[in-house]
Design a protein around this motif. Structure first.
Motif, short mmCIF file in Angstrom:
data_model
loop_
_atom_site.label_atom_id
_atom_site.label_comp_id
_atom_site.label_asym_id
_atom_site.label_seq_id
_atom_site.Cartn_x
_atom_site.Cartn_y
_atom_site.Cartn_z
N ALA A 7 23.58 42.67 46.70
CA ALA A 7 22.58 41.71 46.23
C ALA A 7 21.84 41.10 47.40
CB ALA A 7 23.24 40.62 45.40
N ALA A 8 20.52 41.24 47.41
CA ALA A 8 19.71 40.60 48.44
C ALA A 8 19.43 39.18 47.99
CB ALA A 8 18.41 41.37 48.64
N GLN A 147 22.44 51.48 61.55
CA GLN A 147 23.89 51.45 61.34
C GLN A 147 24.28 50.25 60.48
OE1 GLN A 147 26.08 51.78 65.03
NE2 GLN A 147 24.69 53.35 65.81
N ALA A 148 23.66 49.11 60.75
CA ALA A 148 23.97 47.91 59.97
C ALA A 148 23.53 48.08 58.52
CB ALA A 148 23.30 46.69 60.60
N LEU A 149 22.34 48.62 58.30
CA LEU A 149 21.84 48.79 56.94
C LEU A 149 22.66 49.81 56.17
CD1 LEU A 149 17.99 48.72 57.59
CD2 LEU A 149 19.43 46.88 56.71
N THR A 155 30.09 44.78 49.03
CA THR A 155 30.89 43.82 49.80
C THR A 155 30.04 43.04 50.80
OG1 THR A 155 31.49 45.37 51.58
CG2 THR A 155 32.86 45.40 49.60
N THR A 156 28.72 43.22 50.74
CA THR A 156 27.81 42.58 51.70
C THR A 156 26.87 41.60 51.01
OG1 THR A 156 27.80 44.66 52.96
CG2 THR A 156 26.15 43.01 53.55
N ARG A 179 31.51 39.89 52.63
CA ARG A 179 32.15 39.01 51.66
C ARG A 179 33.67 38.99 51.86
NH1 ARG A 179 28.32 37.94 47.64
NH2 ARG A 179 26.64 39.47 47.43
N ALA A 180 34.22 40.04 52.42
CA ALA A 180 35.67 40.15 52.56
C ALA A 180 36.21 39.13 53.57
CB ALA A 180 36.05 41.57 52.99
#
Length: 350
Positions: A7-8, A147-149, A155-156, A179-180
């Protein structure tokens, strides 16, 4: 590139008054659609992973640039004039290493070794990037951002925060937050050029950290198309030149890899690495390969230098920093992830 289910955030960047607001979703689209005709600049990659100094592993043993990758900084120059004209130069303490593409010609040059490899790309290579520099060389902000995207999944959390100034240019900040609770990574922040929409800086923060553990950023950048001369390489006097083709080089590397693999007996009970958990809290586990002779002594020597740990799961040695942990158990298992040691201990107990 963007993983489904993430979710952005609806919060928009509270940017400088001269910049229009952009939501996280809009910034993600900007990154995916960004295209520039040319640029040049200086990139600085810095890292402080909080790792213990271990001789031959993180301590300086002559490979200064590799050491700087985990505790220090590297500087590179980049020039770009389209997919078939690109150059990346690592400015090392012991010399310069370049990868240059000019049309069908690709050069890989190492000034210290006084060697250059010239590759001729096949006719259908248009649009393909030249080979990357060796491990230990700083990535560009674009590579780091990709890499990040790629890590974005359910979970982000994706959000934005304020405006930034990078290399004298206005930028928005896109924030990826795991989120973890088990993750050691607190945030990944991408500074996106307000006009050109490309990443100018990528910062990776450990949990609750004030300063980034890893930063890849343009220190200086120009969007003028570089002169064609920047992509013309003439080997300096005394340089040993190796002629090859992309296909020939790939075949040679594949042959060497297969020869190295066949020369080693398959470890008894060897297993493929497996992944426990998901997303930012995932743990990779595998069995240590069987070693003998000097190789075994060297491996045991490095492991013995790591702090000794034990628990209900057994005993072993721990290698940990601000962004990741690695547990090597005495019974030959390895657990690694961007998580705290306690998460590795739980995985080892299963």
């Amino acid at each position: 590139m963007i993983g489904g289910g993430a979710a952005a955030g609806t919060i928009v960047a509270s940017a400088d008054p001269s910049l229009p607001d952009r939501s996280a979703a809009e910034l993600l689209v900007d990154l995916q659609n960004a295209k520039v005709d040319g640029l040049s600049g200086t990139i600085v990659q810095s890292a402080d992973l909080g790792l213990p100094k271990i001789a031959g592993l993180t301590a300086d043993s002559g490979g200064a640039d590799l050491v700087n990758l985990v505790a220090g900084s590297n500087t590179a120059r980049v020039w770009y004039a389209g997919e078939d004209k690109a150059r990346l130069a690592l400015m090392g303490t012991l010399g310069e290493t370049d990868v240059i593409r000019n049309g069908d010609d690709v050069w890989f040059w190492q000034s210290k070794a006084k060697t250059a490899t010239h590759l001729t790309l096949p006719a259908d290579a248009e649009g393909k990037k030249p080979a990357a520099l060796p491990t230990g060389v700083p990535s560009t902000p674009q590579d780091a951002a990709e890499q990040a995207l790629d890590a974005i999944d359910p979970t982000t959390e994706v959000s934005t925060t304020g405006a930034a100034k990078v290399a004298g240019r206005d930028a928005y900040e896109l924030v990826l937050s795991p989120r973890a609770s088990e993750s050691l990574i607190g945030q990944v922040r991408l500074a996106i050029d307000a006009e050109k929409k490309i990443p100018l800086r990528v910062d990776v923060y450990g949990k609750n950290a004030v300063n980034p553990a890893i930063r890849v950023a343009f220190q200086q950048i120009s969007f003028d198309t570089p002169d064609a001369q920047q992509f013309t390489f003439n080997p300096p006097p005394g340089t040993k030149v190796n002629e090859s083709t992309a296909g020939k080089l790939e075949a040679e590397l594949d042959k060497e890899h297969k020869a190295a693999e066949s020369s080693k007996p398959a470890p008894a009970g060897a297993e493929q690495p497996t992944v426990i958990g998901e997303g930012w809290a995932s743990v990779v586990t595998a069995k240590l390969p069987k070693a003998s002779g000097d190789e075994a002594k060297q491996l045991d020597g490095v492991i013995d230098m790591l702090p000794k740990v034990s628990g209900s799961w057994g005993s072993g040695h721990l290698f940990s920093g601000s962004l990741f942990s690695v547990l090597v158990t005495d019974d030959g298992r390895v657990f690694a992830g961007a998580v705290a040691p306690e998460t590795l201990y739980k995985a080892a107990a299963k």
